[in-house]
Structure formats: structure tokens, C-alpha cells
Enzyme design. Structure first.
Site, PDB file in Angstrom:
ATOM      1  N   ARG A  58       0.815  -1.228   0.000  1.00 37.76           N
ATOM      2  CA  ARG A  58       0.000   0.000   0.000  1.00 37.76           C
ATOM      3  C   ARG A  58       0.850   1.281   0.000  1.00 37.76           C
ATOM      4  O   ARG A  58       0.383   2.334   0.438  1.00 37.76           O
ATOM      5  CB  ARG A  58      -0.944   0.029   1.208  1.00 37.76           C
ATOM      6  CG  ARG A  58      -2.041  -0.998   1.118  1.00 37.76           C
ATOM      7  CD  ARG A  58      -2.938  -0.971   2.332  1.00 37.76           C
ATOM      8  NE  ARG A  58      -3.944  -2.010   2.207  1.00 37.76           N
ATOM      9  CZ  ARG A  58      -5.246  -1.777   2.035  1.00 37.76           C
ATOM     10  NH1 ARG A  58      -5.703  -0.563   2.017  1.00 37.76           N
ATOM     11  NH2 ARG A  58      -6.088  -2.779   1.926  1.00 37.76           N
ATOM     12  N   GLU A 101      -4.510  16.721  16.185  1.00 40.60           N
ATOM     13  CA  GLU A 101      -3.970  15.834  15.152  1.00 40.60           C
ATOM     14  C   GLU A 101      -4.956  14.672  15.032  1.00 40.60           C
ATOM     15  O   GLU A 101      -6.101  14.840  15.420  1.00 40.60           O
ATOM     16  CB  GLU A 101      -2.522  15.409  15.468  1.00 40.60           C
ATOM     17  CG  GLU A 101      -2.269  14.834  16.850  1.00 40.60           C
ATOM     18  CD  GLU A 101      -2.606  13.371  16.975  1.00 40.60           C
ATOM     19  OE1 GLU A 101      -3.621  13.097  17.652  1.00 40.60           O
ATOM     20  OE2 GLU A 101      -1.893  12.509  16.461  1.00 40.60           O
ATOM     21  N   MET A 102      -4.537  13.526  14.501  1.00 42.84           N
ATOM     22  CA  MET A 102      -5.564  12.524  14.205  1.00 42.84           C
ATOM     23  C   MET A 102      -5.232  11.088  14.625  1.00 42.84           C
ATOM     24  O   MET A 102      -5.932  10.155  14.222  1.00 42.84           O
ATOM     25  CB  MET A 102      -5.888  12.560  12.701  1.00 42.84           C
ATOM     26  CG  MET A 102      -6.388  13.921  12.231  1.00 42.84           C
ATOM     27  SD  MET A 102      -6.732  14.030  10.468  1.00 42.84           S
ATOM     28  CE  MET A 102      -8.264  13.126  10.355  1.00 42.84           C
ATOM     29  N   GLU A 103      -4.170  10.865  15.414  1.00 46.84           N
ATOM     30  CA  GLU A 103      -3.775   9.476  15.673  1.00 46.84           C
ATOM     31  C   GLU A 103      -3.362   9.106  17.096  1.00 46.84           C
ATOM     32  O   GLU A 103      -3.405   7.927  17.475  1.00 46.84           O
ATOM     33  CB  GLU A 103      -2.599   9.075  14.743  1.00 46.84           C
ATOM     34  CG  GLU A 103      -2.919   9.003  13.268  1.00 46.84           C
ATOM     35  CD  GLU A 103      -2.748  10.335  12.560  1.00 46.84           C
ATOM     36  OE1 GLU A 103      -2.190  11.271  13.178  1.00 46.84           O
ATOM     37  OE2 GLU A 103      -3.188  10.457  11.403  1.00 46.84           O
ATOM     38  N   ASP A 132       0.086  24.390  11.242  1.00 46.85           N
ATOM     39  CA  ASP A 132      -0.835  25.450  10.834  1.00 46.85           C
ATOM     40  C   ASP A 132      -1.654  25.921  12.031  1.00 46.85           C
ATOM     41  O   ASP A 132      -1.790  25.204  13.017  1.00 46.85           O
ATOM     42  CB  ASP A 132      -1.751  24.974   9.706  1.00 46.85           C
ATOM     43  CG  ASP A 132      -2.520  23.726  10.076  1.00 46.85           C
ATOM     44  OD1 ASP A 132      -1.935  22.623   9.969  1.00 46.85           O
ATOM     45  OD2 ASP A 132      -3.665  23.848  10.512  1.00 46.85           O
TER      46      ASP A 132
HETATM   47  O1  LIG Z   1       1.608  14.812   9.676  1.00 42.08           O
HETATM   48  P1  LIG Z   1       0.873  13.578  10.072  1.00 42.08           P
HETATM   49  O2  LIG Z   1       1.718  12.644  10.871  1.00 42.08           O
HETATM   50  O3  LIG Z   1       0.197  12.863   8.921  1.00 42.08           O
HETATM   51  O4  LIG Z   1      -0.312  14.058  11.062  1.00 42.08           O
HETATM   52  C1  LIG Z   1      -1.344  14.972  10.772  1.00 42.08           C
HETATM   53  O5  LIG Z   1      -1.503  15.262   9.401  1.00 42.08           O
HETATM   54  C2  LIG Z   1      -2.622  14.541   8.845  1.00 42.08           C
HETATM   55  C3  LIG Z   1      -3.671  15.513   8.380  1.00 42.08           C
HETATM   56  O6  LIG Z   1      -3.184  16.362   7.421  1.00 42.08           O
HETATM   57  C4  LIG Z   1      -3.131  13.650   9.976  1.00 42.08           C
HETATM   58  O7  LIG Z   1      -2.532  12.391   9.857  1.00 42.08           O
HETATM   59  C5  LIG Z   1      -2.682  14.415  11.187  1.00 42.08           C
HETATM   60  O8  LIG Z   1      -2.620  13.683  12.373  1.00 42.08           O
HETATM   61  O1  LIG Z   2      -4.813  16.931  12.006  1.00 41.53           O
HETATM   62  C1  LIG Z   2      -4.330  18.015  11.715  1.00 41.53           C
HETATM   63  C2  LIG Z   2      -2.965  18.163  11.358  1.00 41.53           C
HETATM   64  C3  LIG Z   2      -2.477  19.402  11.044  1.00 41.53           C
HETATM   65  N1  LIG Z   2      -3.332  20.445  11.052  1.00 41.53           N
HETATM   66  C4  LIG Z   2      -4.628  20.309  11.375  1.00 41.53           C
HETATM   67  O2  LIG Z   2      -5.392  21.279  11.394  1.00 41.53           O
HETATM   68  N2  LIG Z   2      -5.104  19.102  11.695  1.00 41.53           N
END
Ligand SMILES: O=P(O)(O)O[C@H]1O[C@H](CO)[C@@H](O)[C@H]1O
Ligand SMILES: O=c1cc[nH]c(=O)[nH]1
Length: 238
Positions: free
Chosen positions: A43, A182-184, A207
Site C-alpha cells: 500500500r 492531530e488525528m492518531e 498550521d
Molecule cells: O503529519 P501527520 O503525521 O500525517 O499528522 C497529521 O496530518 C494529517 C492531516 O493532514 C493527519 O494524519 C494528522 O494527524
Molecule cells: O490533524 C491536523 C494536522 C495538522 N493540522 C490540522 O489542522 N489538523
């Protein structure tokens, strides 16, 4: 070999850096590691093992969001024996005093995801970083002259909000002292805890959601270097 990784047992080091972006993994391998071998292309979620200051370290992309990192973290720990997992990611600030280019150690991770509500049958779980790793990263940052921030962050399932219906999606998190989104990290911390592994998320503010300020491509590289070095210096202390 696992469902999402073609590495063989032994190909992956016990300590791994985990950027979301697989090309950031390649960048780290190309620019910071020696004697590099690519162990995964499934992937295009590239994974590499090499050495940093003589210590064997791996680096692998995890993709974006909780389901994606959950798959990779679970397989790395349970099928490849990975013990120390260091996410190096970008985040967005929604606080006036958290600035673009700041580096953050996520001591604990809140979430708007349902993942832990499902797992804990409606009760609240507080996913947290490994204290030893957090302390090592703080020392490494201080040695590098980086004024690093430590606190809670938010792992969100939503990147693009419906601002018409919810004009201030992050206000409640900011009011309670959460530094950035963030997202994880929530999933990484939860999966590591369940499997007796150690985890930490180091984040660079890429940002600013309130002001619209963002790092340029060139700046992003420099600021990411700061975070990558803190990650690697933390990794060799494990
Ligand atoms: O820069 P990475 O590690 O991907 O982390 C941030 O960027 C992504 C979003 O653009 C999401 O995965 C967020 O958690
Ligand atoms: O998850 C994210 C990563 C970077 N910037 C954002 O606004 N959100």
C-alpha cells in the site's frame, strides 16, 4: 508477514518512528539513518530499518487517522515485537499562545472518535504517553535548545469541519487546556497500553486554525527536522 506489512520477523527494530506520511518516513531514512533497508512497500506505506548513532531504528508511515494507525501499530507490536513507538506528526493549533512551528509532547490524548467509547463500553479512558519516553524527549529537546511544550492534545476524526453549523469546533477543547489537534495519538497510546509497549507522540504545529497561518514548504522541512531529531534522540535512549 502481516496483513498490511511484508516485513519478515526481525526486519523491524524494537524502536520505531511513526510519521503519518510514508514519504516523511523515506525522508527520515534517506537523511538521518545509515545502512538503510526498505522492509515494506505494501500500500506504499513505506517502512525502513537503519541505524542512528549506531542504534537500530525503524521508521514507517502510518497513514492518516485512527483506523489507519491502529492497524499498523497493532501489527508492529503484536506480530513484529516492536516495543517503543514514537509518532512524529503535524498538528493544528487552536490556541492563541500555541504557535506555528512549536513542538509539542502529547502527555495525554483526548478524542472525538468513538474508538475508546466502544472499547470501554461507554466509560472514559485516558490514553497517556509513556512517562520515561516523555521525560527522555523533554531532555533531548532541552539539550537541543528547543522550548518544547508538554500537555494534552486532541485526536480528531474530523479534518474538515462544517463551520456553518459548528463555527467554533475546537473552543471547548481550548477552554480545557488542550494544545492542538492531530488525528492518531489516542489510538497509538491505547494500543501500546493494551500490549505493554511504550508510546509517545511528538508533534509540530504546521498550521494555525484561528489565524490561518501555515508553515511554508521550506519551513516545514526545517521545523520537521527539529522534531525528527528529538524523536531520534529519544529513540536511542530506549
Ligand atoms: O503529519 P501527520 O503525521 O500525517 O499528522 C497529521 O496530518 C494529517 C492531516 O493532514 C493527519 O494524519 C494528522 O494527524
Ligand atoms: O490533524 C491536523 C494536522 C495538522 N493540522 C490540522 O489542522 N489538523
Amino acid at each position: 508477514m502481516s496483513a498490511h506489512n511484508e516485513a519478515k520477523m526481525g526486519d523491524i527494530a524494537e524502536t520505531i518512528l511513526l510519521p503519518g506520511d510514508p514519504l516523511r518516513a523515506k525522508y527520515i531514512a534517506d537523511n538521518f539513518l545509515e545502512d538503510v533497508v526498505c522492509y515494506n512497500k505494501v500500500r506504499n506505506m513505506l517502512g525502513f530499518t537503519g541505524t542512528y548513532k549506531g542504534k537500530r531504528i525503524s521508521v514507517q508511515g502510518t497513514g492518516m487517522g485512527i483506523p489507519s494507525i491502529s492497524i499498523y501499530a497493532h501489527e508492529l507490536i503484536t506480530q513484529y515485537g516492536v516495543k517503543n513507538l514514537i509518532r512524529i506528526g503535524t498538528c493544528g493549533s487552536f490556541n492563541e499562545d500555541v504557535h506555528v512551528r512549536d513542538v509539542i509532547l502529547a502527555m495525554t490524548s483526548c478524542t472525538d472518535s468513538g474508538i475508546n467509547k466502544n472499547l470501554f463500553r461507554g466509560m472514559d479512558y485516558s490514553p497517556c504517553a509513556d512517562f520515561g519516553m516523555l521525560s527522555d524527549a523533554h531532555k533531548a529537546a532541552t539539550e537541543q535548545g528547543v522550548n518544547i511544550r508538554v500537555g494534552s492534545t486532541l485526536s480528531s476524526d474530523i479534518f474538515y469541519h462544517d463551520l456553518e453549523n459548528n463555527p467554533e469546533p475546537f473552543k471547548i477543547w481550548a477552554d480545557y487546556g488542550v494544545l492542538a489537534v492531530e488525528m492518531e495519538a489516542t489510538a497509538l497510546y491505547t494500543i501500546a497500553a493494551r500490549n505493554k509497549a511504550k508510546a509517545l507522540a511528538i508533534l509540530t504545529v504546521s498550521d494555525h486554525i484561528l489565524t490561518g497561518e501555515a508553515t511554508s514548504a521550506e519551513e516545514r522541512q526545517t521545523t520537521l527536522h527539529t522534531m525528527i531529531k528529538i524523536g531520534l534522540e529519544t529513540a536511542i535512549r530506549q
